[in-house]
Write a protein that holds these residues in place. Structure first.
Motif, PDB file in Angstrom:
ATOM      1  N   VAL A 102       0.876  -1.170   0.000  1.00 37.33           N
ATOM      2  CA  VAL A 102       0.000   0.000   0.000  1.00 37.33           C
ATOM      3  C   VAL A 102       0.918   1.226   0.000  1.00 37.33           C
ATOM      4  CG1 VAL A 102      -1.879   1.199   1.171  1.00 37.33           C
ATOM      5  CG2 VAL A 102      -1.728  -1.293   1.301  1.00 37.33           C
ATOM      6  N   VAL A 103       1.425   1.537  -1.159  1.00 36.11           N
ATOM      7  CA  VAL A 103       2.394   2.639  -1.283  1.00 36.11           C
ATOM      8  C   VAL A 103       1.854   3.660  -2.270  1.00 36.11           C
ATOM      9  CG1 VAL A 103       4.430   1.362  -0.547  1.00 36.11           C
ATOM     10  CG2 VAL A 103       3.661   1.152  -2.902  1.00 36.11           C
ATOM     11  N   ALA A 104       2.741   4.240  -3.044  1.00 38.03           N
ATOM     12  CA  ALA A 104       2.388   5.406  -3.866  1.00 38.03           C
ATOM     13  C   ALA A 104       1.111   5.216  -4.677  1.00 38.03           C
ATOM     14  CB  ALA A 104       3.552   5.740  -4.788  1.00 38.03           C
ATOM     15  N   LYS A 105       0.992   4.095  -5.368  1.00 37.46           N
ATOM     16  CA  LYS A 105      -0.147   3.911  -6.262  1.00 37.46           C
ATOM     17  C   LYS A 105      -1.471   3.907  -5.496  1.00 37.46           C
ATOM     18  CE  LYS A 105      -1.907   0.881  -9.916  1.00 37.46           C
ATOM     19  NZ  LYS A 105      -1.689  -0.344 -10.687  1.00 37.46           N
ATOM     20  N   TYR A 106      -1.441   3.471  -4.236  1.00 38.96           N
ATOM     21  CA  TYR A 106      -2.664   3.376  -3.445  1.00 38.96           C
ATOM     22  C   TYR A 106      -2.605   4.273  -2.211  1.00 38.96           C
ATOM     23  CZ  TYR A 106      -3.778  -0.586  -6.390  1.00 38.96           C
ATOM     24  OH  TYR A 106      -4.054  -1.387  -7.474  1.00 38.96           O
ATOM     25  N   SER A 107      -1.869   5.372  -2.339  1.00 33.91           N
ATOM     26  CA  SER A 107      -1.763   6.297  -1.209  1.00 33.91           C
ATOM     27  C   SER A 107      -3.129   6.860  -0.826  1.00 33.91           C
ATOM     28  CB  SER A 107      -0.802   7.441  -1.552  1.00 33.91           C
ATOM     29  OG  SER A 107      -1.267   8.134  -2.710  1.00 33.91           O
ATOM     30  N   TRP A 108      -4.038   6.982  -1.806  1.00 35.93           N
ATOM     31  CA  TRP A 108      -5.380   7.486  -1.530  1.00 35.93           C
ATOM     32  C   TRP A 108      -6.180   6.563  -0.609  1.00 35.93           C
ATOM     33  CZ3 TRP A 108      -8.984   3.994  -3.265  1.00 35.93           C
ATOM     34  CH2 TRP A 108      -8.566   3.084  -4.258  1.00 35.93           C
ATOM     35  N   ALA A 109      -5.713   5.299  -0.463  1.00 34.68           N
ATOM     36  CA  ALA A 109      -6.422   4.342   0.391  1.00 34.68           C
ATOM     37  C   ALA A 109      -5.650   4.003   1.649  1.00 34.68           C
ATOM     38  CB  ALA A 109      -6.707   3.053  -0.387  1.00 34.68           C
ATOM     39  N   SER A 110      -4.422   4.535   1.796  1.00 38.59           N
ATOM     40  CA  SER A 110      -3.570   4.093   2.906  1.00 38.59           C
ATOM     41  C   SER A 110      -4.159   4.446   4.269  1.00 38.59           C
ATOM     42  CB  SER A 110      -2.162   4.675   2.760  1.00 38.59           C
ATOM     43  OG  SER A 110      -2.211   6.092   2.784  1.00 38.59           O
ATOM     44  N   GLU A 111      -4.735   5.651   4.425  1.00 38.89           N
ATOM     45  CA  GLU A 111      -5.304   6.019   5.721  1.00 38.89           C
ATOM     46  C   GLU A 111      -6.460   5.090   6.087  1.00 38.89           C
ATOM     47  OE1 GLU A 111      -7.336   9.813   8.090  1.00 38.89           O
ATOM     48  OE2 GLU A 111      -7.062   9.893   5.913  1.00 38.89           O
ATOM     49  N   ALA A 112      -7.301   4.797   5.122  1.00 40.29           N
ATOM     50  CA  ALA A 112      -8.430   3.903   5.383  1.00 40.29           C
ATOM     51  C   ALA A 112      -7.943   2.513   5.775  1.00 40.29           C
ATOM     52  CB  ALA A 112      -9.327   3.823   4.148  1.00 40.29           C
ATOM     53  N   ILE A 113      -6.986   1.978   5.030  1.00 38.14           N
ATOM     54  CA  ILE A 113      -6.478   0.632   5.308  1.00 38.14           C
ATOM     55  C   ILE A 113      -5.795   0.586   6.667  1.00 38.14           C
ATOM     56  CG2 ILE A 113      -4.824  -1.120   4.558  1.00 38.14           C
ATOM     57  CD1 ILE A 113      -5.444  -0.200   1.649  1.00 38.14           C
ATOM     58  N   ASP A 114      -4.951   1.606   6.976  1.00 40.55           N
ATOM     59  CA  ASP A 114      -4.258   1.623   8.266  1.00 40.55           C
ATOM     60  C   ASP A 114      -5.250   1.683   9.417  1.00 40.55           C
ATOM     61  OD1 ASP A 114      -1.902   1.542   6.895  1.00 40.55           O
ATOM     62  OD2 ASP A 114      -1.396   3.665   7.174  1.00 40.55           O
ATOM     63  N   THR A 115      -6.272   2.543   9.277  1.00 43.16           N
ATOM     64  CA  THR A 115      -7.255   2.694  10.362  1.00 43.16           C
ATOM     65  C   THR A 115      -8.054   1.409  10.569  1.00 43.16           C
ATOM     66  OG1 THR A 115      -7.466   5.061   9.898  1.00 43.16           O
ATOM     67  CG2 THR A 115      -9.244   4.016  11.162  1.00 43.16           C
ATOM     68  N   LEU A 116      -8.554   0.831   9.484  1.00 40.03           N
ATOM     69  CA  LEU A 116      -9.356  -0.383   9.608  1.00 40.03           C
ATOM     70  C   LEU A 116      -8.525  -1.538  10.151  1.00 40.03           C
ATOM     71  CD1 LEU A 116     -11.534  -0.278   6.358  1.00 40.03           C
ATOM     72  CD2 LEU A 116     -12.083   0.582   8.634  1.00 40.03           C
ATOM     73  N   TYR A 117      -7.267  -1.600   9.764  1.00 40.19           N
ATOM     74  CA  TYR A 117      -6.394  -2.656  10.274  1.00 40.19           C
ATOM     75  C   TYR A 117      -6.175  -2.482  11.775  1.00 40.19           C
ATOM     76  CZ  TYR A 117      -2.302  -5.533  11.132  1.00 40.19           C
ATOM     77  OH  TYR A 117      -1.422  -6.459  11.649  1.00 40.19           O
ATOM     78  N   SER A 118      -5.955  -1.229  12.208  1.00 39.88           N
ATOM     79  CA  SER A 118      -5.713  -0.982  13.635  1.00 39.88           C
ATOM     80  C   SER A 118      -6.930  -1.314  14.473  1.00 39.88           C
ATOM     81  CB  SER A 118      -5.308   0.482  13.858  1.00 39.88           C
ATOM     82  OG  SER A 118      -6.407   1.357  13.632  1.00 39.88           O
ATOM     83  N   LEU A 119      -8.114  -1.203  13.887  1.00 39.41           N
ATOM     84  CA  LEU A 119      -9.350  -1.522  14.605  1.00 39.41           C
ATOM     85  C   LEU A 119      -9.737  -2.999  14.496  1.00 39.41           C
ATOM     86  CD1 LEU A 119     -11.517   1.584  13.633  1.00 39.41           C
ATOM     87  CD2 LEU A 119     -10.474   1.099  15.843  1.00 39.41           C
ATOM     88  N   GLY A 120      -8.947  -3.768  13.745  1.00 39.22           N
ATOM     89  CA  GLY A 120      -9.246  -5.190  13.594  1.00 39.22           C
ATOM     90  C   GLY A 120     -10.377  -5.491  12.653  1.00 39.22           C
ATOM     91  N   ILE A 121     -10.775  -4.514  11.839  1.00 39.55           N
ATOM     92  CA  ILE A 121     -11.904  -4.721  10.926  1.00 39.55           C
ATOM     93  C   ILE A 121     -11.456  -5.386   9.637  1.00 39.55           C
ATOM     94  CG2 ILE A 121     -13.650  -3.518   9.539  1.00 39.55           C
ATOM     95  CD1 ILE A 121     -13.796  -1.445  11.785  1.00 39.55           C
ATOM     96  N   ILE A 122     -10.274  -5.058   9.192  1.00 39.38           N
ATOM     97  CA  ILE A 122      -9.780  -5.578   7.918  1.00 39.38           C
ATOM     98  C   ILE A 122      -8.444  -6.256   8.143  1.00 39.38           C
ATOM     99  CG2 ILE A 122      -8.380  -3.645   7.036  1.00 39.38           C
ATOM    100  CD1 ILE A 122     -10.082  -3.912   4.420  1.00 39.38           C
ATOM    101  N   GLN A 123      -8.133  -7.225   7.303  1.00 40.44           N
ATOM    102  CA  GLN A 123      -6.883  -7.981   7.425  1.00 40.44           C
ATOM    103  C   GLN A 123      -6.191  -8.030   6.073  1.00 40.44           C
ATOM    104  OE1 GLN A 123      -8.170 -11.775   8.864  1.00 40.44           O
ATOM    105  NE2 GLN A 123      -9.363 -10.866  10.535  1.00 40.44           N
ATOM    106  N   GLY A 124      -4.913  -8.381   6.112  1.00 39.87           N
ATOM    107  CA  GLY A 124      -4.157  -8.503   4.878  1.00 39.87           C
ATOM    108  C   GLY A 124      -4.287  -9.878   4.267  1.00 39.87           C
ATOM    109  N   THR A 125      -3.705 -10.021   3.096  1.00 39.74           N
ATOM    110  CA  THR A 125      -3.680 -11.337   2.456  1.00 39.74           C
ATOM    111  C   THR A 125      -2.476 -12.135   2.914  1.00 39.74           C
ATOM    112  OG1 THR A 125      -2.574 -10.330   0.558  1.00 39.74           O
ATOM    113  CG2 THR A 125      -4.979 -10.586   0.445  1.00 39.74           C
ATOM    114  N   SER A 126      -1.536 -11.464   3.587  1.00 40.36           N
ATOM    115  CA  SER A 126      -0.408 -12.106   4.253  1.00 40.36           C
ATOM    116  C   SER A 126       0.063 -11.136   5.328  1.00 40.36           C
ATOM    117  CB  SER A 126       0.721 -12.420   3.259  1.00 40.36           C
ATOM    118  OG  SER A 126       1.395 -11.238   2.874  1.00 40.36           O
ATOM    119  N   ALA A 127       1.125 -11.496   6.016  1.00 42.27           N
ATOM    120  CA  ALA A 127       1.613 -10.635   7.087  1.00 42.27           C
ATOM    121  C   ALA A 127       2.099  -9.289   6.575  1.00 42.27           C
ATOM    122  CB  ALA A 127       2.731 -11.343   7.854  1.00 42.27           C
TER     123      ALA A 127
END
Length: 733
Positions: free
Chosen positions: A558-583
């Protein structure tokens, strides 16, 4: 109502499994050594048996489980007995069989206007009860209106599963039987045989003694299974005291018998140490035994764990006629003499058949049949057959060994992951049930040891437990349990607390005690659970209340190409709502499935609903099963055709928007309505499906959907990054 019932305490049948409270009744129970007696009294406004389905007629039902073992389907000791107001009977027994009749069962029904009473005599099938014997039991009233069933009420079953499983039955303790002392025989008591002929003998014995008086005697001959009952005879006075005499007839010539006499009293108590005497009847002039024709056969069928049916060709012959048969089983057991074999004409010739009982499970036998003539001469070389009985029915539930655990991990504000160790069973564990408190949340195959729990409320304590089942339907009751508190919105970390003592699955089982002879059974009334309903509980927003820094997720893609989604992904991950496809990866470019998006919505909003029907293509073992069930109950999703959801299919952007809008409305977070005019600024607005226009427009108004500035791409598939952004914006509502 007969006087005998007046002292039998009432069992209130008032747990309403259907909406109407008018359905109710009263049951009373009595018992003796052979039968359970049940009296139902029902008040109704009209009586109907218009529906040919007997379950939808005005009727009453009694459920009996003699060995108190959880069974689904029913086992040989379980039964469902139904009688409608007109006295018509119907039944359900072993493995859900529904025979037209039940041996020994009797009933009578009486109507008075639209009220009616039903009395049942239910034979005990596998037990001979005594004071203190416990059985499971339930009573049910069915209320019909025309061809429709409008009400069902029970005594103990709170969830409507009595016709399928015995685990919801209540408990009856049989007691109150008066005299329990059997008659006694004086030291030196004798049974004497005189006037012996080829077919009979006279037996005589001194009277036995009983505190309330001997009422009858039984005479056993050591050959026939059933004794001869002797009642109403007067003793003869002799110099040595009162003596009873009985002439035995119908014996076989030149045959050895061992006669024994036992005494019984009015309470049904029988002695077990009565005197005995061996007798050999006289031979006749006929000394030629029967002969079996060449090719005579003996066959075994209907084999169970304790018995089978033997069928042999009627090809033994004798000049004086065949008087009976004798069956040996090759194990040294006493031969069985058969004088009442069933004769049947078949296309291949006449045969006799006999039901053999009392065998040992899982045992090899070699049966041989011999014929006897009227002179008492027995054949030799009769036909034989080898057969093995089936293994004993499995009645032992799976066991949880010391150290068995149910553990919770990946705990968030709205969900967690449960994992558990294997249960053990001699035939293998075939499934597990998970409970949240007393509510079953999942039923899983025996190979599954992990389950994703969703739809929890933030900062709330829950108790979870797991139970195991084997192939015979035996469920454990002592599986491991754990107490867990979900994360609060401030991110405080909870600590799972394992339960130190395994907690059985809670099942309301009222205890009853009988007080008379035959014995009546008082009961205590279970507390009914609340009526099932569907509720949506909004959780407070899980987005940070202040602009506190959000911990960066570990995802490297989740880098430059998806920077527009990084805040959403980081927040949801910290809340345990969303997970990755690997570590270390999130795979933002991959399309999200229909099931995964619904799961995220349920987690994010903390949605809850009573369990209900799911989709045919969603198994209970799936990690998204509960989330889809909740969403369906709340009307958020309907599936492709009402019965299928295609959970692994990719979701279109417009379907994602429809689901999000419905979910927000379910928790009162979307007040704005939308219309086609709200989409005027998008060049592809005409591509939005008619069913999705209002939902898409409402989200556009709320700023949750923005498109790329010019287009909405409604028919395009949604990526994991786009889904994360939408969920993040939902949380900011």
């Amino acid at each position: 109502m007969d006087d005998i019932w007046k002292n039998a305490p009432e069992i209130q049948i008032d747990n309403h499994l259907m909406a109407t409270a008018e359905t109710a009744g009263i049951a009373r129970t009595l018992w003796d050594e052979e039968n359970l007696y049940v009296l139902f009294q029902v008040k109704d406004k009209q009586l109907s048996k218009n529906n040919t389905d007997k379950t939808k007629q005005d009727s009453v039902e009694a459920y009996v489980d003699e060995d108190r073992v959880n069974a689904w389907p029913y086992r040989e000791d379980d039964g469902q007995y139904r009688v409608n107001y007109a006295g018509e009977q119907s039944f359900k027994f072993l493995s859900n069989s529904t025979p037209a009749t039940s041996p020994g069962f009797e009933s009578a029904a009486v109507t008075a206007g639209t009220d009616y009473m039903v009395e049942m005599k239910i034979p005990f099938r596998t037990i001979t009860p005594e004071n203190g014997t416990q059985i499971r039991f339930d009573a049910q009233v069915n209320n019909a209106n025309g061809a429709n069933l409008i009400g069902v009420a029970t005594w103990n079953d709170l969830i409507g599963r009595a016709s399928k499983s015995t685990e919801v039955f209540g408990s009856l303790t049989l007691s109150g039987k008066g005299d329990q002392t059997p008659p006694t025989w004086a030291e030196g008591s004798k049974l004497e045989a005189t006037d012996i002929t080829s077919t009979g003998v006279t037996l005589s014995w001194q009277a036995a003694a009983d505190n309330l008086g001997v009422t009858s005697y039984r005479i056993y001959n050591g050959v026939d299974a059933e004794p001869v009952m002797i009642t109403g005879i007067e003793p003869e006075e002799t110099v040595s005291g009162a003596v009873y005499r009985h002439q035995v007839t119908g014996l076989m010539p030149n045959t050895q018998y061992t006669f024994k006499v036992e005494a019984g009293d009015a309470a049904g108590n029988w002695s077990k140490d009565g005197p005995s005497v061996p007798v050999t009847t006289l031979p006749t002039s006929d000394t030629t035994p029967p002969v079996w024709a060449e090719g005579s056969t003996l066959e075994a069928s209907g084999i169970t764990s304790k018995g089978l049916t033997l069928t042999w060709s009627a090809t033994a012959s004798d000049e004086s006629g065949i008087a009976g048969y004798r069956i040996t089983n090759g194990t040294g057991d006493k031969p069985v003499t058969v004088t009442d074999a069933v004769y049947t004409e078949t296309v291949t010739g006449a045969v006799y058949s006999h039901q053999v009982t009392g065998l040992m499970p899982g045992t090899q036998y070699t049966f041989t049949v011999e014929a006897v003539d009227t002179g008492g001469n027995w054949s030799a070389g009769g036909p034989s057959v080898s057969a093995a009985t089936l293994p004993a029915a499995d009645t032992t539930p799976p066991a949880w060994t010391a150290g068995s655990k149910l553990e919770a991990s990946r705990i968030t504000a709205t969900g967690l992951t449960l994992t558990w160790t294997d249960a053990a069973d001699d035939t293998g564990v075939t499934g597990y049930k998970l409970y949240r408190g007393s509510v079953k949340i999942a039923e899983l195959p025996g190979t599954t040891h992990r389950y994703e729990v969703t739809g929890l409320a933030p900062g709330t304590g829950y108790n979870f437990s797991v139970q195991a089942v084997d192939a015979a339907g035996n469920w454990s009751t002592d599986g491991p349990a754990i107490s867990v508190t979900t994360l609060s919105n401030n991110g405080a970390e909870p600590t799972p607390v394992p339960t130190p003592v395994p907690t059985p699955v809670p099942t309301p089982v009222p205890t009853s005690v009988s007080t008379s002879v035959p014995t009546s059974v008082p009961v205590s009334t279970p507390t009914p659970t609340r009526a099932p309903g569907t509720t949506a509980t909004p959780a407070p927003s899980q987005a940070p209340a202040t602009p506190a820094p959000v911990p960066a997720s570990p995802f490297k893609d989740v880098v430059a190409k998806y920077s527009w989604a990084s805040e959403a992904i980081d927040t949801l991950y910290s809340l345990g709502i969303i997970q990755g496809t690997s570590a270390a990866t999130f795979s933002p470019e991959k399309n999200i499935t229909r099931a995964d998006f619904v799961l995220l919505v349920v987690r994010a909003l903390g949605l809850e609903a009573e369990s209900g029907s799911g989709f045919a293509d969603v198994s209970q073992g799936a990690y998204y099963y509960e989330a889809l069930s909740i969403a369906k109950q709340l009307g958020i999703i309907n599936g492709m055709d009402g019965n299928h959801f295609n959970p692994k299919g990719e979701i279109t952007r417009q379907d994602m928007m429809v689901i999000a809008a419905r979910a927000l409305k379910a928790v009162n977070k979307l007040s704005a309505g939308g219309s086609a005019g709200d989409l005027a600024g998008y060049t592809d607005r005409m591509k939005v499906a008619k069913y999705a226009i209002n939902s898409v427009a409402a989200l556009v108004q709320e700023g949750i959907v923005r498109g790329d500035g010019k287009s909405l791409h409604p028919t395009g598939t949604a990526t994991r990054a786009e889904a994360a952004v939408m969920i993040f914006r939902i949380l900011q509502k």
